[in-house]
Design a protein around this motif. Structure first.
Motif, PDB file in Angstrom:
ATOM      1  N   SER A 220       0.827  -1.205   0.000  1.00 30.61           N
ATOM      2  CA  SER A 220       0.000   0.000   0.000  1.00 30.61           C
ATOM      3  C   SER A 220       0.863   1.257   0.000  1.00 30.61           C
ATOM      4  O   SER A 220       0.534   2.254  -0.662  1.00 30.61           O
ATOM      5  N   ILE A 221       1.971   1.206   0.729  1.00 27.85           N
ATOM      6  CA  ILE A 221       2.900   2.343   0.731  1.00 27.85           C
ATOM      7  C   ILE A 221       3.471   2.547  -0.661  1.00 27.85           C
ATOM      8  O   ILE A 221       3.534   3.670  -1.181  1.00 27.85           O
ATOM      9  N   ALA A 222       3.889   1.438  -1.276  1.00 23.61           N
ATOM     10  CA  ALA A 222       4.457   1.522  -2.626  1.00 23.61           C
ATOM     11  C   ALA A 222       3.420   2.049  -3.616  1.00 23.61           C
ATOM     12  O   ALA A 222       3.720   2.926  -4.452  1.00 23.61           O
ATOM     13  N   ALA A 223       2.188   1.553  -3.520  1.00 21.35           N
ATOM     14  CA  ALA A 223       1.142   1.998  -4.439  1.00 21.35           C
ATOM     15  C   ALA A 223       0.796   3.468  -4.213  1.00 21.35           C
ATOM     16  O   ALA A 223       0.579   4.220  -5.169  1.00 21.35           O
ATOM     17  N   GLY A 224       0.759   3.900  -2.948  1.00 26.37           N
ATOM     18  CA  GLY A 224       0.451   5.293  -2.645  1.00 26.37           C
ATOM     19  C   GLY A 224       1.496   6.240  -3.194  1.00 26.37           C
ATOM     20  O   GLY A 224       1.172   7.285  -3.795  1.00 26.37           O
ATOM     21  N   LYS A 225       2.752   5.891  -3.007  1.00 30.68           N
ATOM     22  CA  LYS A 225       3.831   6.721  -3.539  1.00 30.68           C
ATOM     23  C   LYS A 225       3.790   6.726  -5.076  1.00 30.68           C
ATOM     24  O   LYS A 225       4.033   7.762  -5.718  1.00 30.68           O
ATOM     25  N   SER A 226       3.464   5.587  -5.653  1.00 30.40           N
ATOM     26  CA  SER A 226       3.395   5.503  -7.113  1.00 30.40           C
ATOM     27  C   SER A 226       2.272   6.375  -7.662  1.00 30.40           C
ATOM     28  O   SER A 226       2.454   7.081  -8.662  1.00 30.40           O
ATOM     29  N   LEU A 227       1.113   6.350  -7.017  1.00 30.52           N
ATOM     30  CA  LEU A 227      -0.008   7.168  -7.479  1.00 30.52           C
ATOM     31  C   LEU A 227       0.327   8.654  -7.437  1.00 30.52           C
ATOM     32  O   LEU A 227      -0.053   9.417  -8.328  1.00 30.52           O
ATOM     33  N   SER A 228       1.044   9.067  -6.397  1.00 31.30           N
ATOM     34  CA  SER A 228       1.403  10.485  -6.295  1.00 31.30           C
ATOM     35  C   SER A 228       2.339  10.897  -7.426  1.00 31.30           C
ATOM     36  O   SER A 228       2.202  11.986  -8.005  1.00 31.30           O
ATOM     37  N   LEU A 286      11.234   5.189 -13.187  1.00 31.17           N
ATOM     38  CA  LEU A 286      12.037   6.027 -12.291  1.00 31.17           C
ATOM     39  C   LEU A 286      11.807   5.653 -10.831  1.00 31.17           C
ATOM     40  O   LEU A 286      12.743   5.701 -10.013  1.00 31.17           O
ATOM     41  N   LEU A 287      10.590   5.256 -10.482  1.00 29.62           N
ATOM     42  CA  LEU A 287      10.316   4.816  -9.118  1.00 29.62           C
ATOM     43  C   LEU A 287      11.012   3.492  -8.808  1.00 29.62           C
ATOM     44  O   LEU A 287      11.498   3.283  -7.692  1.00 29.62           O
ATOM     45  N   ILE A 288      11.035   2.602  -9.795  1.00 36.05           N
ATOM     46  CA  ILE A 288      11.755   1.325  -9.598  1.00 36.05           C
ATOM     47  C   ILE A 288      13.241   1.596  -9.357  1.00 36.05           C
ATOM     48  O   ILE A 288      13.869   1.006  -8.475  1.00 36.05           O
ATOM     49  N   ILE A 289      13.803   2.511 -10.156  1.00 39.70           N
ATOM     50  CA  ILE A 289      15.212   2.891  -9.970  1.00 39.70           C
ATOM     51  C   ILE A 289      15.413   3.497  -8.588  1.00 39.70           C
ATOM     52  O   ILE A 289      16.397   3.192  -7.893  1.00 39.70           O
ATOM     53  N   SER A 290      14.482   4.350  -8.165  1.00 35.61           N
ATOM     54  CA  SER A 290      14.573   4.982  -6.846  1.00 35.61           C
ATOM     55  C   SER A 290      14.481   3.950  -5.736  1.00 35.61           C
ATOM     56  O   SER A 290      15.141   4.072  -4.696  1.00 35.61           O
ATOM     57  N   THR A 291      13.670   2.920  -5.940  1.00 36.21           N
ATOM     58  CA  THR A 291      13.519   1.862  -4.925  1.00 36.21           C
ATOM     59  C   THR A 291      14.792   1.042  -4.795  1.00 36.21           C
ATOM     60  O   THR A 291      15.215   0.681  -3.685  1.00 36.21           O
ATOM     61  N   ILE A 292      15.424   0.756  -5.904  1.00 35.54           N
ATOM     62  CA  ILE A 292      16.651  -0.056  -5.885  1.00 35.54           C
ATOM     63  C   ILE A 292      17.846   0.742  -5.381  1.00 35.54           C
ATOM     64  O   ILE A 292      18.733   0.202  -4.704  1.00 35.54           O
ATOM     65  N   LEU A 370       0.912  -0.326 -14.354  1.00 36.25           N
ATOM     66  CA  LEU A 370       0.344  -1.133 -13.270  1.00 36.25           C
ATOM     67  C   LEU A 370       1.295  -2.259 -12.872  1.00 36.25           C
ATOM     68  O   LEU A 370       1.470  -2.549 -11.680  1.00 36.25           O
ATOM     69  N   LEU A 371       1.917  -2.882 -13.874  1.00 37.15           N
ATOM     70  CA  LEU A 371       2.901  -3.935 -13.586  1.00 37.15           C
ATOM     71  C   LEU A 371       4.075  -3.365 -12.809  1.00 37.15           C
ATOM     72  O   LEU A 371       4.588  -3.994 -11.870  1.00 37.15           O
ATOM     73  N   GLY A 372       4.495  -2.169 -13.171  1.00 34.48           N
ATOM     74  CA  GLY A 372       5.595  -1.530 -12.456  1.00 34.48           C
ATOM     75  C   GLY A 372       5.256  -1.268 -11.004  1.00 34.48           C
ATOM     76  O   GLY A 372       6.109  -1.435 -10.109  1.00 34.48           O
ATOM     77  N   ILE A 373       4.012  -0.870 -10.738  1.00 37.26           N
ATOM     78  CA  ILE A 373       3.593  -0.632  -9.347  1.00 37.26           C
ATOM     79  C   ILE A 373       3.633  -1.936  -8.555  1.00 37.26           C
ATOM     80  O   ILE A 373       4.052  -1.954  -7.387  1.00 37.26           O
ATOM     81  N   VAL A 374       3.217  -3.033  -9.192  1.00 35.03           N
ATOM     82  CA  VAL A 374       3.284  -4.346  -8.535  1.00 35.03           C
ATOM     83  C   VAL A 374       4.732  -4.704  -8.228  1.00 35.03           C
ATOM     84  O   VAL A 374       5.044  -5.210  -7.134  1.00 35.03           O
ATOM     85  N   ILE A 375       5.631  -4.447  -9.164  1.00 34.53           N
ATOM     86  CA  ILE A 375       7.056  -4.745  -8.956  1.00 34.53           C
ATOM     87  C   ILE A 375       7.612  -3.925  -7.793  1.00 34.53           C
ATOM     88  O   ILE A 375       8.372  -4.441  -6.960  1.00 34.53           O
ATOM     89  N   ILE A 376       7.230  -2.655  -7.720  1.00 35.58           N
ATOM     90  CA  ILE A 376       7.696  -1.810  -6.610  1.00 35.58           C
ATOM     91  C   ILE A 376       7.209  -2.370  -5.286  1.00 35.58           C
ATOM     92  O   ILE A 376       7.947  -2.402  -4.283  1.00 35.58           O
ATOM     93  N   GLY A 377       5.945  -2.836  -5.268  1.00 34.19           N
ATOM     94  CA  GLY A 377       5.414  -3.446  -4.046  1.00 34.19           C
ATOM     95  C   GLY A 377       6.210  -4.677  -3.637  1.00 34.19           C
ATOM     96  O   GLY A 377       6.487  -4.892  -2.447  1.00 34.19           O
ATOM     97  N   LYS A 378       6.597  -5.497  -4.630  1.00 38.93           N
ATOM     98  CA  LYS A 378       7.412  -6.684  -4.336  1.00 38.93           C
ATOM     99  C   LYS A 378       8.790  -6.292  -3.799  1.00 38.93           C
ATOM    100  O   LYS A 378       9.326  -6.926  -2.877  1.00 38.93           O
ATOM    101  N   LEU A 379       9.357  -5.233  -4.386  1.00 36.62           N
ATOM    102  CA  LEU A 379      10.675  -4.774  -3.933  1.00 36.62           C
ATOM    103  C   LEU A 379      10.610  -4.249  -2.500  1.00 36.62           C
ATOM    104  O   LEU A 379      11.580  -4.381  -1.739  1.00 36.62           O
ATOM    105  N   PHE A 380       9.484  -3.668  -2.121  1.00 37.64           N
ATOM    106  CA  PHE A 380       9.328  -3.139  -0.764  1.00 37.64           C
ATOM    107  C   PHE A 380       9.342  -4.248   0.285  1.00 37.64           C
ATOM    108  O   PHE A 380       9.579  -3.989   1.458  1.00 37.64           O
ATOM    109  N   ARG A 381       9.090  -5.471  -0.128  1.00 37.16           N
ATOM    110  CA  ARG A 381       9.081  -6.596   0.810  1.00 37.16           C
ATOM    111  C   ARG A 381      10.480  -7.150   1.057  1.00 37.16           C
ATOM    112  O   ARG A 381      10.663  -8.010   1.935  1.00 37.16           O
TER     113      ARG A 381
END
Length: 388
Positions: A220-228, A286-292, A370-381
């Motif tokens: 949810s945190i990952a999705a919220g940040k992604s939506l913003s 860019l969010l995926i890059i920021s997460t990594i 949408l797939l990217g948001i799912v990937i970010i959520g997985k990375l957050f785990r």
């Protein structure tokens, strides 16, 4: 869903409370695209005016004993009858660069064929060290060559435009290699900074760990940040699109092309859709890059890779050879995220698009986001990633 909205609201509130970020979102993309458009328009307009001045510049050239049949050709070249027959005076002026040319016809000049013996000779004195003199000499020799006895003529009607080049199409092809790069570069600059600070920045400050221990799910945190960030992408896309929409008519004005250069509402709708959905993919990558990334510095260092991906199709598709190979791929061009947005934007600017390809592009880009948001959520785990 409530948690996602809560996180998104917090991020958006932070963005909108910072005047510098507001300027980045609303003003910067417009300023980049519109400013570049006005600069290019001014340059092209200046080049056109310089060319007109060059074409209409004052020619100082004289003719002596010119037959009547040469009057129209000499008028076209700007060569006037000499006030007197002082040949040495005018030769001296040409030599000193005060005049461009002296043309002397013999008293018994007659138009004949190659079999005529002897042939009448025209003496043309010029100065090869003076550009206007050399240019006038070249034009004169070409015109006089065509005036020699011929068995047929070609392209002699002044009322017919023999050059069938589509100037409007040439302009659109030129813009299709420039505009997509500028638009997506503007969107990239805004999304890169905010995406890097949204996750990598929170990670660097230690705030992300604090957020992760709250009852809110990591996804949810990952999705919220992604939506913003997606909202930021929409705003910056609309800003860049506004700059593009205002600039497009200016290009045709700069080159004095009036016909077939206007865009309809549906054309602009397609261009806006290409920019926004392409920005979605930009933002998520860019969010995926920021997460990594471990920190903001590393995120901003890795982000330009995405810009290179945009530059390649923008620049290569402006080449006729490469563009022909791209066109052979057909609908396959529109199933590759990022590439498809650049291609569709180019098609829209050229007014050579189909809504079917637009639908494929929009659908693919939204699905990729949408797939990217799912990937970010997985990375957050993954603790190793969120802890840097």
């Amino acid at each position: 869903m409530r948690d996602i909205i809560t996180v998104a609201k917090k991020e958006i509130r932070a963005f909108f409370s910072d005047k510098a970020i507001l300027m980045q979102m609303f003003i910067l993309p417009f300023a980049i695209v519109f400013g570049y458009g006005m600069l290019m328009s001014a340059m092209w307009s200046g080049m056109r005016e310089d060319s007109a001045v060059q074409d209409n510049k004052s020619i100082i050239a004289y003719s002596i004993n010119a037959p009547a049949e040469f009057s129209s050709a000499l008028d076209e070249l700007g060569i006037k009858p000499a006030p007197d027959n002082d040949i040495e005076k005018y030769k001296s002026q040409v030599k000193s660069k005060d005049a461009d040319m002296l043309m002397i016809f013999p008293d018994d000049f007659k138009m004949g064929s190659e079999d005529t013996n002897p042939l009448s000779n025209i003496d043309i004195f010029y100065n090869s060290d003076k550009d206007s003199s050399m240019e006038l000499y070249s034009k004169a020799t070409v015109i006089f060559t065509t005036m020699q006895p011929r068995i047929f003529t070609f392209n002699e009607s002044a009322d017919i435009e023999y050059d069938l080049v589509d100037k409007a199409a040439m302009l659109r092809n030129l813009l299709s290699g420039i505009i997509p790069l500028m638009v997506f570069m503007a969107v990239y600059m805004v999304c890169m900074n905010l995406a890097a600070n949204s996750i990598a920045g929170d990670k660097e400050k230690g705030f992300l760990n604090t957020l992760l221990i709250t009852p809110i799910k990591r996804e949810s945190i990952a999705a919220g940040k992604s939506l913003s960030i997606l909202l930021v992408a929409i705003i910056s896309s609309c800003s860049a699109f506004a700059g593009m929409a205002i600039s497009l008519p200016k290009f045709s004005e700069a080159l004095a092309i009036a016909e077939n250069t206007s865009y309809s509402i549906s054309d602009y709708a397609l261009l806006l859709g290409a920019v926004i959905t392409g920005a979605f993919v930009f933002a998520v990558i860019l969010l995926i890059i920021s997460t990594i990334a471990k920190d903001v510095k590393q995120a901003t260092q890795l982000s330009p890779i995405l810009l290179i991906i945009v530059m390649i199709p923008s620049l290569l598709c402006s080449s006729d050879n490469f563009s022909a190979n791209v066109e052979k791929l057909g609908a396959k061009n529109y199933i590759i995220p990022v590439w498809n947005s650049v291609k569709l934007l180019q098609d829209g600017i050229k007014l050579n698009y189909s809504w079917a390809n637009a639908g494929i592009t929009f659908g693919i880009n939204i699905a990729a986001a949408l797939l990217g948001i799912v990937i970010i959520g997985k990375l957050f785990r993954r603790e190793k990633i969120v802890n840097g």
